[in-house]
Design a protein around this motif. Structure first.
Motif, PDB file in Angstrom:
ATOM      1  N   VAL A 186     -42.271  91.089  26.948  1.00 52.26           N
ATOM      2  CA  VAL A 186     -40.923  92.141  27.652  1.00 52.26           C
ATOM      3  C   VAL A 186     -40.889  92.403  28.940  1.00 52.26           C
ATOM      4  N   GLY A 187     -40.067  91.965  29.539  1.00 52.33           N
ATOM      5  CA  GLY A 187     -39.595  91.415  31.307  1.00 52.33           C
ATOM      6  C   GLY A 187     -39.622  93.389  31.436  1.00 52.33           C
ATOM      7  N   LEU A 188     -39.856  93.428  32.811  1.00 51.60           N
ATOM      8  CA  LEU A 188     -39.370  94.663  33.060  1.00 51.60           C
ATOM      9  C   LEU A 188     -38.832  94.661  34.452  1.00 51.60           C
ATOM     10  N   TYR A 189     -37.954  95.526  34.431  1.00 51.69           N
ATOM     11  CA  TYR A 189     -36.124  94.671  35.076  1.00 51.69           C
ATOM     12  C   TYR A 189     -35.747  95.799  36.583  1.00 51.69           C
ATOM     13  N   ALA A 190     -35.769  95.618  37.580  1.00 55.90           N
ATOM     14  CA  ALA A 190     -34.639  97.128  38.003  1.00 55.90           C
ATOM     15  C   ALA A 190     -33.984  96.310  39.576  1.00 55.90           C
ATOM     16  N   HIS A 191     -34.991  95.497  40.063  1.00 54.98           N
ATOM     17  CA  HIS A 191     -33.860  94.683  41.443  1.00 54.98           C
ATOM     18  C   HIS A 191     -33.502  93.595  41.228  1.00 54.98           C
ATOM     19  N   SER A 192     -33.918  92.983  40.479  1.00 51.52           N
ATOM     20  CA  SER A 192     -32.930  91.770  40.174  1.00 51.52           C
ATOM     21  C   SER A 192     -32.044  91.735  38.432  1.00 51.52           C
ATOM     22  N   ASP A 215     -21.074  92.024  36.845  1.00 53.99           N
ATOM     23  CA  ASP A 215     -20.016  90.504  37.223  1.00 53.99           C
ATOM     24  C   ASP A 215     -19.187  90.974  38.242  1.00 53.99           C
ATOM     25  N   GLN A 216     -18.835  91.603  39.134  1.00 51.06           N
ATOM     26  CA  GLN A 216     -17.691  91.638  40.216  1.00 51.06           C
ATOM     27  C   GLN A 216     -18.849  91.400  41.788  1.00 51.06           C
ATOM     28  N   LEU A 217     -19.513  91.025  41.761  1.00 51.64           N
ATOM     29  CA  LEU A 217     -20.673  91.322  42.407  1.00 51.64           C
ATOM     30  C   LEU A 217     -21.547  89.739  42.623  1.00 51.64           C
ATOM     31  N   PRO A 218     -21.555  89.179  44.048  1.00 49.70           N
ATOM     32  CA  PRO A 218     -22.018  87.872  44.396  1.00 49.70           C
ATOM     33  C   PRO A 218     -23.327  87.620  43.081  1.00 49.70           C
ATOM     34  N   TRP A 219     -23.149  86.236  42.331  1.00 53.04           N
ATOM     35  CA  TRP A 219     -24.599  86.126  41.901  1.00 53.04           C
ATOM     36  C   TRP A 219     -25.575  86.158  42.388  1.00 53.04           C
ATOM     37  N   GLY A 220     -26.987  86.777  41.713  1.00 49.26           N
ATOM     38  CA  GLY A 220     -27.698  87.140  42.597  1.00 49.26           C
ATOM     39  C   GLY A 220     -27.923  88.772  43.921  1.00 49.26           C
ATOM     40  N   THR A 221     -27.030  89.554  44.182  1.00 47.73           N
ATOM     41  CA  THR A 221     -27.099  90.353  44.157  1.00 47.73           C
ATOM     42  C   THR A 221     -28.318  91.305  43.848  1.00 47.73           C
ATOM     43  N   ARG A 222     -29.302  91.627  44.837  1.00 44.07           N
ATOM     44  CA  ARG A 222     -30.437  92.515  43.759  1.00 44.07           C
ATOM     45  C   ARG A 222     -30.197  94.047  44.981  1.00 44.07           C
ATOM     46  N   ALA A 223     -30.988  94.475  44.222  1.00 38.74           N
ATOM     47  CA  ALA A 223     -30.492  96.133  44.410  1.00 38.74           C
ATOM     48  C   ALA A 223     -31.606  96.284  45.078  1.00 38.74           C
ATOM     49  N   SER A 260     -33.941  96.557  31.290  1.00 38.50           N
ATOM     50  CA  SER A 260     -33.371  96.484  32.636  1.00 38.50           C
ATOM     51  C   SER A 260     -32.957  98.078  33.033  1.00 38.50           C
ATOM     52  N   VAL A 261     -32.749  98.370  34.112  1.00 36.11           N
ATOM     53  CA  VAL A 261     -32.247  99.166  34.559  1.00 36.11           C
ATOM     54  C   VAL A 261     -31.277  99.063  36.368  1.00 36.11           C
ATOM     55  N   TYR A 262     -30.818  97.538  35.837  1.00 34.38           N
ATOM     56  CA  TYR A 262     -30.397  96.912  36.957  1.00 34.38           C
ATOM     57  C   TYR A 262     -29.098  97.229  37.350  1.00 34.38           C
ATOM     58  N   ASP A 263     -28.099  97.139  35.765  1.00 40.22           N
ATOM     59  CA  ASP A 263     -27.247  97.150  35.642  1.00 40.22           C
ATOM     60  C   ASP A 263     -26.574  99.027  36.337  1.00 40.22           C
ATOM     61  N   GLU A 264     -27.712  99.174  35.583  1.00 43.68           N
ATOM     62  CA  GLU A 264     -26.981 100.958  36.312  1.00 43.68           C
ATOM     63  C   GLU A 264     -27.315 100.976  37.470  1.00 43.68           C
ATOM     64  N   VAL A 265     -28.844 100.621  38.480  1.00 47.59           N
ATOM     65  CA  VAL A 265     -28.439 100.548  39.628  1.00 47.59           C
ATOM     66  C   VAL A 265     -27.864  99.427  40.772  1.00 47.59           C
ATOM     67  N   ILE A 266     -27.116  98.308  40.645  1.00 49.20           N
ATOM     68  CA  ILE A 266     -26.887  97.842  41.520  1.00 49.20           C
ATOM     69  C   ILE A 266     -25.446  98.511  41.485  1.00 49.20           C
TER      70      ILE A 266
END
Length: 339
Positions: A272-278, A309-317, A294-300
């Motif tokens: 169970v991975g926990l993700y926010a920044h990547s 999916d409209q940002l450069p791949w690998g963009t970090r929050a 993951s909360v990455y999608d909403e944060v970014i």
């Protein structure tokens, strides 16, 4: 079709796990290939028993001396292909010490830190690729046939025996590997403790594991302090092989984007991975993306004004409080499915 192959992937643990899968593909599909892997000192400890691979240790702390040693070690050799699987300038500069007919690097979109200056060939461009998939593109470029995904990272027998002994004492157990390399990527200690308490209530022991660093130690102490149930603490007290063997015996692993996340995935243990920044689509635990919280999608989208999916791949929050958006119920929902 070159069969004398050198690859440069110095760090980090998670990326070395991904690279190990690519190396396993070459080994199984081209059993006569001579493979040399230039690797970091710490990371070598995990994969050092992989069969039919010669390892050359590159200790980044030695700086220019490390490059000189590498050049001396490989002075008499020329490779059919050099796989430049790390874009960091340190790795690019180290690659100058290696003679190879084909110097294969990342495509333009995935290149940075002057990576393309050190190559004469690039892997095919690919949109929205997981890191492991990107590494497999190097095998594709070589012409290595496809093969079922396999890591084949052998562990030393004493480490496996030690882990089996712990498993016998613990019974069914879960592992929390709480600390990432940066504090902002860590979930909150009281919330880890709440999940641990729910696991223990289900008859599942909880083990804390991690490296010897100050951040790992402090977070483990905070989790124990916040917990009303006993936790088994192996933080900083295991070798990489012992940790990997322990992860292999676990029912599941809970962790942010950190090395043990990917070791556990390589060992076949649910994560169970926990993700926010990547973006977990890029760096999540392989075969476990359905288990990611993951909360990455909403944060970014909040930070950049565009969907991922409209940002450069690998963009970090960015932000020190993003992991707070992950709630205990969100994590427990994933954990409950796995137990």
């Amino acid at each position: 079709m070159g069969k004398k192959i050198c690859l440069v992937r110095l760090s980090a643990i998670g990326d070395v796990c991904h690279a190990a899968a690519m190396v396993t593909r070459i080994r199984t599909q081209w059993p006569d290939a001579e493979i040399t892997w230039v690797i970091g000192k710490i990371e070598y400890q995990l994969v050092r028993l992989m069969p039919n691979v010669r390892f050359v240790i590159f200790d980044k702390k030695e700086k220019q001396a490390a490059v000189k040693k590498l050049k001396q070690t490989l002075a008499s050799e020329k490779f059919d292909a050099l796989l430049m699987m790390q874009v960091a300038l340190r790795a690019n500069l180290a690659s100058k010490a290696i003679r190879a007919r084909r110097r294969i690097g990342f495509d333009w979109a995935r290149s940075k830190e002057l990576h393309w200056w050190f190559t004469n060939e690039r892997i095919a461009a690919r949109q929205h690729a997981h890191v492991l998939t990107g590494f497999m593109d190097f095998a594709d470029q070589l012409g290595v046939p496809q093969a079922p995904l396999s890591w084949d990272i052998p562990l030393e027998e004493p480490a496996t025996e030690w882990a089996l002994k712990q498993a016998k004492k613990l019974g069914k157990f879960a592992v929390i590997s709480a600390a990432a390399s940066k504090a902002e990527r860590n979930w909150l200690a009281p919330r880890y403790a709440q999940v641990a308490q729910q696991l223990v209530a289900q008859g599942i022991a909880v083990v804390l594991c991690g490296g010897p660093g100050k951040l790992d130690r402090q977070l483990a102490s905070d989790i124990k302090h916040s917990s009303s149930v006993p936790l088994y603490d192996f933080v900083g007290s295991t070798s990489l092989h012992q940790m990997a063997a322990l992860l292999q015996q676990a029912t599941l692993v809970i962790a942010p984007d950190t090395g043990p996340t990917h070791i556990a995935a390589a060992m076949g243990t649910p994560v169970v991975g926990l993700y926010a920044h990547s973006n977990p689509r890029r760096t999540g635990p392989v075969n476990n993306l359905d288990n990611v919280v993951s909360v990455y999608d909403e944060v970014i989208e909040e930070q950049k004004g565009k969907a991922w999916d409209q940002l450069p791949w690998g963009t970090r929050a960015k932000g020190s409080d993003l992991m707070q958006r992950i709630s205990v119920p969100m994590v427990w929902e994933k954990v409950a499915r796995l137990i």
